[in-house]
Design a protein around this motif. Sequence first.
Motif, mmCIF file in Angstrom:
data_model
loop_
_atom_site.group_PDB
_atom_site.id
_atom_site.type_symbol
_atom_site.label_atom_id
_atom_site.label_comp_id
_atom_site.label_asym_id
_atom_site.label_seq_id
_atom_site.Cartn_x
_atom_site.Cartn_y
_atom_site.Cartn_z
ATOM 1 N N SER A 35 0.828 -1.199 0.000
ATOM 2 C CA SER A 35 0.000 0.000 0.000
ATOM 3 C C SER A 35 0.862 1.249 0.000
ATOM 4 O O SER A 35 2.077 1.192 0.219
ATOM 5 C CB SER A 35 -0.927 0.001 1.217
ATOM 6 N N TRP A 47 -4.293 6.693 4.627
ATOM 7 C CA TRP A 47 -4.145 5.627 3.646
ATOM 8 C C TRP A 47 -4.576 6.139 2.274
ATOM 9 O O TRP A 47 -5.565 6.866 2.158
ATOM 10 C CB TRP A 47 -4.993 4.424 4.042
ATOM 11 N N SER A 50 -4.105 0.539 -2.012
ATOM 12 C CA SER A 50 -3.566 -0.789 -1.708
ATOM 13 C C SER A 50 -3.652 -1.678 -2.931
ATOM 14 O O SER A 50 -4.512 -1.470 -3.799
ATOM 15 C CB SER A 50 -4.339 -1.433 -0.550
ATOM 16 N N ASP A 59 -7.431 -0.962 -4.341
ATOM 17 C CA ASP A 59 -8.432 -0.164 -3.645
ATOM 18 C C ASP A 59 -7.842 1.218 -3.408
ATOM 19 O O ASP A 59 -6.615 1.344 -3.221
ATOM 20 C CB ASP A 59 -8.823 -0.820 -2.322
ATOM 21 N N ARG A 99 1.713 -3.806 3.834
ATOM 22 C CA ARG A 99 0.435 -4.223 4.378
ATOM 23 C C ARG A 99 -0.689 -3.791 3.442
ATOM 24 O O ARG A 99 -0.581 -2.783 2.752
ATOM 25 C CB ARG A 99 0.169 -3.605 5.761
ATOM 26 N N TRP A 100 -1.809 -4.507 3.434
ATOM 27 C CA TRP A 100 -3.008 -4.052 2.745
ATOM 28 C C TRP A 100 -3.609 -2.864 3.492
ATOM 29 O O TRP A 100 -4.063 -1.924 2.866
ATOM 30 C CB TRP A 100 -4.005 -5.202 2.666
ATOM 31 N N GLU A 101 -3.601 -2.933 4.830
ATOM 32 C CA GLU A 101 -4.083 -1.828 5.662
ATOM 33 C C GLU A 101 -2.893 -1.281 6.463
ATOM 34 O O GLU A 101 -2.520 -1.860 7.485
ATOM 35 C CB GLU A 101 -5.181 -2.306 6.604
ATOM 36 N N VAL A 104 -3.705 1.279 11.382
ATOM 37 C CA VAL A 104 -4.663 0.594 12.247
ATOM 38 C C VAL A 104 -4.865 1.439 13.496
ATOM 39 O O VAL A 104 -3.893 1.762 14.196
ATOM 40 C CB VAL A 104 -4.148 -0.812 12.613
#
Length: 122
Positions: A35, A47, A50, A59, A99-101, A104
């Motif tokens: 990402s 963000w 990704s 996304d 990471r995709w996300e 956090v």
Amino acid sequence: EDQLVESGGGLVQPGGSLNLTCIASGFLLGSRDMSWARQAPGTGLEWIASIRRGGGRTDYAPSVKGRFTISRENRKNTLYLRMTSLKPEDTAVYYCVNRWEPIVYGRRDGDWGRGTQVTVSA
């Protein structure tokens, strides 16, 4: 340890384009979802986009959808971010993350590069 190095930032006029690159080392890029995230002065982490490890799914945040494109070349261990129609509010330090996300509960997750500065100004 996964290492990530971003490049390609700079000063660009509103409406212009930039291509960011992230070179990964210490791991195979194809083994990770990846990402991009950014942080503008005095603001929190945001963000942006990704991409799944095979590149088959992407996304985007609403703020960049239709203007930015994330892509990858796993055989080159390289991640890209194509940015077009840039706006002053895109000014920030841009980071690639394994990471995709990447964010956090408002905090960094995964491994982050040192970032590359993008400034959009006339």
